[in-house]
Design an enzyme around this catalytic site. Structure first.
Site, mmCIF file in Angstrom:
data_model
loop_
_atom_site.group_PDB
_atom_site.id
_atom_site.type_symbol
_atom_site.label_atom_id
_atom_site.label_comp_id
_atom_site.label_asym_id
_atom_site.label_seq_id
_atom_site.Cartn_x
_atom_site.Cartn_y
_atom_site.Cartn_z
ATOM 1 C CB THR A 176 -0.940 0.015 1.244
ATOM 2 O OG1 THR A 176 -1.608 -1.225 1.327
ATOM 3 C CG2 THR A 176 -1.958 1.108 1.160
ATOM 4 N NE ARG A 204 -7.332 -9.037 1.262
ATOM 5 C CZ ARG A 204 -6.564 -7.984 1.502
ATOM 6 N NH1 ARG A 204 -6.188 -7.192 0.516
ATOM 7 N NH2 ARG A 204 -6.144 -7.712 2.731
ATOM 8 C CB VAL A 205 -12.185 -5.929 -1.456
ATOM 9 C CG1 VAL A 205 -12.016 -4.421 -1.283
ATOM 10 C CG2 VAL A 205 -12.674 -6.262 -2.856
ATOM 11 N N GLY A 230 -4.969 -5.713 6.035
ATOM 12 C CA GLY A 230 -6.282 -5.178 5.704
ATOM 13 C C GLY A 230 -7.411 -5.766 6.517
#
Ligand code: GLY
Length: 322
Positions: A176, A204-205, A230
């Site tokens: 990220t 997948r989020v 996450g």
């Protein structure tokens, strides 16, 4: 005149020593890019989108070029932008064939009545806005491909040894990028972008495109971008939690620290935070960051000085252009 301020991060994770120089140079360059826009009178949204685009273009980071691969060896990208003036936001998830997902997120915010577009719909929307889809092969670095191959081989070896249906944990991987800024009018914005985690299940989020998890911005409070695990970040709505701590009177640094402590105690997991908070007059702002991973590359610019670091407690400082 309000002092324009920006802070960016390049991901909180176990950054190897071989990547520290590239990571630090990348976050400093991105902070300079965003700050130059602020200095010339650009908005906080302009600045965070420019800074995150620069990080997406840098293959040292897991976003845009350099993104990690899912279990099928594909790139799936998530990004968000939030405007602190009116809480408008736009996001994409599972986007494919895109070098700068944060720019598509901005278009979702400005050109649609929606907040989040996913998968095929996000890609179709991108193309409808005149951004051509590029082959994923252009985004994939040899490092991302090697990491994926190592994971797949390791996973197969573990399964044949133990006949287990469980998959081994992902132990490496980048994570990220993000930016938060205050412009000369005192407006705040936040943006975050990621390729997620290596060998994630297709579809997948993570936290990054979720309002209040991967980012948060409200002119009356502050602005936040998060990075890290996450699934942990989403469970505690980490970015909003940082905002709540600032509303209670924490400085940006304290708010980041307290929210990460809360996450660790409540659900476990490690992460990083960058934040700006308004002062009592709503003009100048405090800049803060904290991380509970081994490293997080970050850089901030305000009052003619650039700061940066990557190891816990490290803070380098020099005059801008010095
Ligand atoms: N923090 C990025 C992700 O978990 O997808």
């Amino acid at each position: 005149m309000i002092e324009p301020t920006i802070i960016v991060h390049g991901g909180a994770w176990d950054i190897p020593s071989s990547l520290t120089t590239r990571s630090v140079n990348g976050v400093k360059a991105a902070a300079c890019k965003g700050h130059e826009i602020l200095r010339c009178g650009g908005s906080a949204v302009d600045a965070v989108v420019a800074a995150v685009s620069a990080l997406e273009d840098d293959t040292a980071f897991d976003a845009g070029h350099g993104a990690v691969l899912n279990l099928k060896g594909e790139v799936e990208l998530d990004a968000i932008v939030i405007d602190g003036r009116n809480l408008e936001s736009g996001a994409v998830c599972g986007l494919q064939g895109c070098a700068n997902p944060v720019q598509v997120a901005r278009l979702v915010m400005e050109k649609t009545s929606h907040c989040l577009l996913s998968g095929r719909g996000a890609t179709d929307f991108m193309e409808s806005q005149g951004i051509a889809r590029i082959p994923d092969t252009e985004l994939v670095t040899p490092e991302a491909r090697n990491e994926w191959e190592t994971y797949v081989k390791f996973s197969a070896a573990v399964r044949s040894l133990f006949s287990s249906r469980s998959t081994p944990p992902v132990t490496s991987g980048c994570d990220t990028v993000g930016a938060v800024a205050m412009d000369a009018k005192g407006n705040l914005a936040a943006a975050t972008s990621t390729g997620g985690i290596t060998a994630k299940l297709p579809g997948r989020v993570g936290d990054s495109p979720i309002i209040g998890s991967g980012a948060y911005a409200d002119n009356t409070v502050g602005a936040v971008s998060t990075t890290g695990h996450g699934e942990s970040i989403m469970k505690v709505c980490l970015a909003k939690k940082v905002g709540e701590q600032m509303e209670k009177g924490d400085t940006a640094d304290q708010a980041a620290r307290n929210a990460l402590d809360f996450m660790a105690q409540r659900v476990g997991g490690a992460a990083g935070v960058i934040a700006l908070s308004k002062d009592r007059q709503g003009a100048a702002c405090q800049v803060g960051h904290h991380f509970t991973t081994t490293r997080m590359a970050w850089s901030s610019i305000s009052n003619g000085q650039i700061r940066w670091g990557i190891d816990p407690g490290q803070e380098m400082i020099s005059p801008l252009n010095g």
